[in-house]
Structure formats: C-alpha cells, structure tokens
Design an enzyme around this catalytic site. Structure first.
Site, PDB file in Angstrom:
ATOM      1  CG  HIS A 265     -74.112  80.448  17.992  1.00 10.10           C
ATOM      2  ND1 HIS A 265     -72.892  80.477  17.233  1.00 10.10           N
ATOM      3  CD2 HIS A 265     -75.033  80.616  17.276  1.00 10.10           C
ATOM      4  CE1 HIS A 265     -73.273  80.369  16.157  1.00 10.10           C
ATOM      5  NE2 HIS A 265     -74.493  80.433  16.098  1.00 10.10           N
TER       6      HIS A 265
ATOM      7  CG  HIS B 261     -78.582  78.367  14.632  1.00  7.39           C
ATOM      8  ND1 HIS B 261     -78.841  79.594  13.884  1.00  7.39           N
ATOM      9  CD2 HIS B 261     -77.419  78.054  14.609  1.00  7.39           C
ATOM     10  CE1 HIS B 261     -77.378  80.097  13.698  1.00  7.39           C
ATOM     11  NE2 HIS B 261     -76.511  79.194  14.069  1.00  7.39           N
TER      12      HIS B 261
ATOM     13  CG  HIS C 176     -74.355  75.587   9.036  1.00  5.73           C
ATOM     14  ND1 HIS C 176     -75.445  75.161   9.499  1.00  5.73           N
ATOM     15  CD2 HIS C 176     -73.957  76.693   9.678  1.00  5.73           C
ATOM     16  CE1 HIS C 176     -75.465  75.938  10.733  1.00  5.73           C
ATOM     17  NE2 HIS C 176     -74.613  76.506  11.060  1.00  5.73           N
TER      18      HIS C 176
ATOM     19  CD  GLU D 145     -71.775  79.095  12.933  1.00  4.68           C
ATOM     20  OE1 GLU D 145     -72.944  79.526  13.143  1.00  4.68           O
ATOM     21  OE2 GLU D 145     -70.937  80.136  12.811  1.00  4.68           O
TER      22      GLU D 145
ATOM     23  CG  HIS E 147     -73.324  74.882  15.101  1.00  6.85           C
ATOM     24  ND1 HIS E 147     -73.861  75.636  15.915  1.00  6.85           N
ATOM     25  CD2 HIS E 147     -73.507  75.406  13.776  1.00  6.85           C
ATOM     26  CE1 HIS E 147     -74.256  76.804  15.416  1.00  6.85           C
ATOM     27  NE2 HIS E 147     -74.176  76.430  14.014  1.00  6.85           N
TER      28      HIS E 147
ATOM     29  NE  ARG F 118     -72.893  77.524   5.213  1.00  2.00           N
ATOM     30  CZ  ARG F 118     -72.028  77.643   5.978  1.00  2.00           C
ATOM     31  NH1 ARG F 118     -71.581  78.336   7.152  1.00  2.00           N
ATOM     32  NH2 ARG F 118     -70.799  76.492   6.183  1.00  2.00           N
TER      33      ARG F 118
END
Lengths: 327, 327
Positions: free
Chosen positions: B217, B173, B8, B276, B6, B65
C-alpha cells in the site's frame, strides 16, 4: 496576517519538575504544583515570539505539548492536575502577549473514561481564561490497553455538544504512545488517519452540523491513501470526499510533495496553516536552506495556488473557525 | 509484460466452510480440511485470469487474503492449519496456470511468538511447492494485545536469515484487526507506516544486505509524511531517504495524486506495480470510467514518468526481486 493554527506552549525546567513530581514522585493525592515566576514565563514566551518573528508568523494558537499530556497515567487526577497546570501556564503567556498568542486548551482525558470528564476544564478555559479552542486526543489510553471507540461514535457526543455550544474548534491530536514499535510521532500520524476515517464514515456532522474539527498533521495517511476510502464509499453509493470536506486539516507536513497533495485532495477551503514550530520539524533542511517547519515560503512556492487560496490557508480559515480569537 | 506484485488468491465457498470449522467450530485438535475439487479450483483461478485479461495483467503474484489469516486466533494450530491449507490452494492454482500465477506464501505467524515458528512452512512452500515469496505480518496479534517489536528489531532476524538464504522477498502486510475503531483496511495502512519507519531507522540492512522487503500500500503514510521523518533523521545527521530506498513499495494506492507522490518521493527504482485486484479497490470510479484498482492506465497517464521508469514499475523491479518467478 499569518496564523499558525498548530503550535505548542514552551515549558520551562520548573514545569518539568512539577511534571516529574506528579508522575515519578506520585504525590498522593496529586496536587498541581506552582507555576514558574512571571519573569520566567515571560522569557519562555519571548523565546517563542522570537522564533515566530524570524519566520513571519503573526499569531500562534498554542496548546499543551501533546506527547507530554500523560492521558494514560493513573490515577486520573494526574492528567487532570497537569492539564490545569499547563492550561494556566498557556493562559499566563497569552495574557502577556494577547495579540500574538491565543490559548488552545488541553483536556484532562483519561484512558477510556467518557470525555464528559473534560467538560469542566474546557468551560473553565474558554469562559474564564479566554481560550479559543482545545485539543482532543482520540486515544487517551496512549496505546496501553483497548482504546475507546473512534471519533465517529456517540461516546464522544457529550464533548461535541459542548464544543458546539461554546463555538470552539478542536484540534484532533493524539498524546503519547506506550508501544516501543510506535513512536509518539508515528502514533500522531496513525491516530489522525483513524480519526479521519471514523468521522468521515459517521453521522457526527448530521448530528452536530456546526462542529468544527481540525485533523492534525494533514490528516495522517488519508489524503495520500484516499483512493482506498473513495472505493469503499463508492461501493456503498456514497462520496468519501464530500464527507471529508466537513473536516479541516492543518499543514503540519514537512515536504512540498505532501503539502501539494493535501491541497489537491482536500482543497484550500479546508486547510489551515500550521507548523508545530518549534517541534519535530525544527531541523535544518539543506535543500530548502531553512528548517523543515518553516512552511510559509514552501506554501508560497506552490505556484498553482491562487492568491485567494493562500489567503484562506494562511489566515482566512483560521479566522473562520476560531471565532473567539479573531473577532 | 505487466506483473501485479500484490494480489490474492480467490477462495471458494468450500474454503470458507473449512475456515468456519477451524474457527467457530473449533475442532480440537484442529485439522486442515479438504481442498475443493480440481474443477472448482480451476474455475476460481479462471475467474481471476478473466479479470487479469480485462485489465492487461500478464502475471499475478498471489498470496492469501491478508485479513483472513487469523494470526491472533488461539490455539496456534488454527493459523498454522489455515496457512497450510491456503498455501496448498495457491499451489494448485499456480500449477494449473504456471505462466500467469506465481505463489506467495502465507506464514503461520501467531501473536507475539517468534517468527521462527514460520520457517518450516516457508521452506515447504519455496522448496517443495515452488513459491516465489511470502507475506509478512508485522502485527500477528491483530491489535488484540501488545504487539511484537517493530520489524527493525532482531526479533525478526531468524526469518530474515531464511528469506536471504532462500532468496525470496517478503511483502509486508498486516492481517486482521480486533479494534472496532481501526478497520483492517486502516490497519494495513498504519502497519505499513510502522514497518517502514521501524526498518528505515534500524540496522536491518547492514545485517542483511540482500534482504528484499516490499512495503504494501505504497508505504502507508510515510511517503506523504516524509518531511517529519526527514527532519528526525537530519537531527541525527542521517538521511531518511537513503534508508527508505533500501525498501520497495507497491502501487496499491487508488488515486493518481497518491501514485504521483509515491513515484516522486521514493523513485521508480523502488516501486512495484501492484493492484490487489479484485479487492478493496474493485469499485467503479466515475471520473476514471473504470474501477479504482485498474491502475495500469492511471500510471500510463503520468506523463513525467519515462519509458524506462514505467518498464521498471510494471515489470523490471518485480523481475529483479522475484528471482524464482522470472528466470
């Protein structure tokens, strides 16, 4: 003593008929409807007491069934009449069993209307009917339209001012949900998270240092997702945990893992025993040998909690907050 | 090997200028804009690699993003042009560092439009640009209007069919959020919960047994609130856990308590290392002595995980799911 801080009144068929007339029937102007007879109300309360006895609960703080509050249903007199009706029913049950049941008022919130609209009913319940708290719905639109600002916003201040003046806590708990993808039970969880973050990043407790707010269902996602919010606060040189500990949380979580995380993250000082029984958790858990919402033995089995911690969770914190119930 | 599932792409000032022209400027008809020079793109990718090296990450799976996807911004060509632009940027970075970065496509979802609208871009990314997965936004209205049905609904089947045919996973997401009370970061969490429950109570995996979905998450609130959903399923004679284990979860939780609960509840077989980083968790955690999103040492410090568990979490499960990335 075991105090269940999160419980709801038992409605009877007669109540549902009044509700149906208020909603589907839309009598206009809406009128409140008649309460069931005392005998029927007593029987409903006794069925609740029986369940409390079975699991060792001494006192329940009973409020309206949240998902039946109809806060989004126009005209505004519908939720108003219904809130009064259910509060009167709660009052009757509490009068019959004053040592076992304490009233927590439903408010006639309506969509994005100011919570000032609820002050008269709050005062009636506390001053005239002896209620000890209220429930507060952070999204009275019930997902049908743009919601009012978060609970950290001054929009809510007229209500906070009255809660402080009356010295009663509010249990933050949403109502129904109009989105097919978000059941009301999911909405409860998501709204608890939104409320928690809004409050913990606000100035509400600077402005109302004596305000007592309990976030239902163990704070939604926030204790589990706390790292995310800690990081956000750290970036601004603040402590999210410090803010979070101005709030209280009930134990309406139906897993031991969840309860342990709640106690670890927010601490025993800020947790109130709550089961919502009978409710969503009233289903048999094979592993436990009893229903999911029979939480007393589950909390007792968490061996790292001290006797003092347990005392606070089971009764101490409820006594501290609900000063009108436990003198 | 440590695979961060995960992560970006790093945008540059030039990208934000293109975005601004697409949105505030509203060139009509919208056009995609020019990518930064190769030198600038390389510098951005190198800054990411530097951060990966600092924390021991070997590979990042990089997607757009999420909060900058503009899925609710009309006309639909705005998110379409932007998705293509960002996917092209990701492709460039992956081409420059093919052993360190793998592409996860953004989809040009638009409000409540069928996800069929995204298939051409998905196929372009996978078949022509070598992408290994995509991100899937369960609410492309971004809170501005009634959302499409939950991910358990056949509304999403055209996309699921293509994901299976292409053998690529989707990271569930959400994107931005238009409600002032619900920050995009809260929306991420709430949408993860809604997605999780919708899928775990659906027939999706009967209809698409090979579908691979990762809930970002750590599943939002669901692992923490699992008792609630277990009780609901038990009442219908079903097992919520069994359904839940058809899904995968990333470790984008920035507390040890949260991570332990995730591993306990859903098990190491279903968890993918994800941080992330750089992102929400990139703030210094005094207690840890490093940033919140430096999760490798935190997971390594969970002593009840076996070596096999750790292997699965750090790389095994990502290898299993992202078959196009790790042959």
């Amino acid at each position: 003593m075991i105090i269940d801080s999160h419980a709801h009144v038992v409605l009877t068929d007669e109540c549902y008929k009044v509700m149906a007339t208020l909603t589907g029937g839309r009598n206009n102007p809406p009128t409140g409807g008649k309460l069931p007879s005392d005998a029927i109300i007593r029987r409903a309360a006794e069925s609740l007491l029986k369940q409390m006895d079975e699991v060792g609960t001494d006192v329940q703080l009973i409020s309206p069934r949240p998902y039946l509050q109809m806060h989004s249903l126009a005209p505004a007199t519908v939720p108003l009449m219904w809130a009064r009706y259910v509060n009167n029913l709660i009052h009757k049950q509490c009068e019959m069993f004053p040592d076992r049941l304490k009233g927590v008022a439903g408010l006639p919130q309506f969509r994005d209307t100011s919570p000032s609209n609820s002050i008269a009913e709050l005062e009636r319940c506390v001053n005239e009917l002896g209620f000890v708290g209220c429930i507060l719905d952070p999204d009275p639109t019930e997902g049908d339209g743009a919601p009012p600002p978060g609970l950290g916003d001054p929009f809510w201040y007229p209500l906070y001012e009255r809660l402080c003046a009356l010295d009663v806590p509010a249990l933050v708990h949403s109502a129904g949900c109009c989105h097919p993808r978000e059941s009301y039970t999911l909405k409860f969880v998501n709204e608890a998270s939104i409320a928690c973050v809004s409050l913990a990043t606000s100035k509400v407790f600077d402005d109302f240092p004596t305000l007592k707010l309990i976030i239902s269902h163990g704070g939604g996602a926030v204790p589990y997702q706390i790292g995310r919010f800690r990081a956000g606060a750290a970036r601004r040189g603040r402590s999210f945990d410090e803010q979070l500990r101005k709030l209280y949380f009930d134990t309406c979580l139906y897993s031991k893992e969840g309860l342990e995380l709640l106690f670890e993250v927010v601490g025993a000082d800020n947790c109130l025993f709550g089961t919502e029984r009978p409710g969503t958790g009233s289903a048999h858990n094979k592993e436990w040998g009893h229903d999911f919402d029979v939480l007393k033995p589950v909390i007792e089995s968490i061996d790292w909690l001290t006797a003092e911690d347990r005392h606070k969770i089971f009764q101490g914190n409820s006594r501290k907050l609900f000063t009108r119930a436990f003198k």
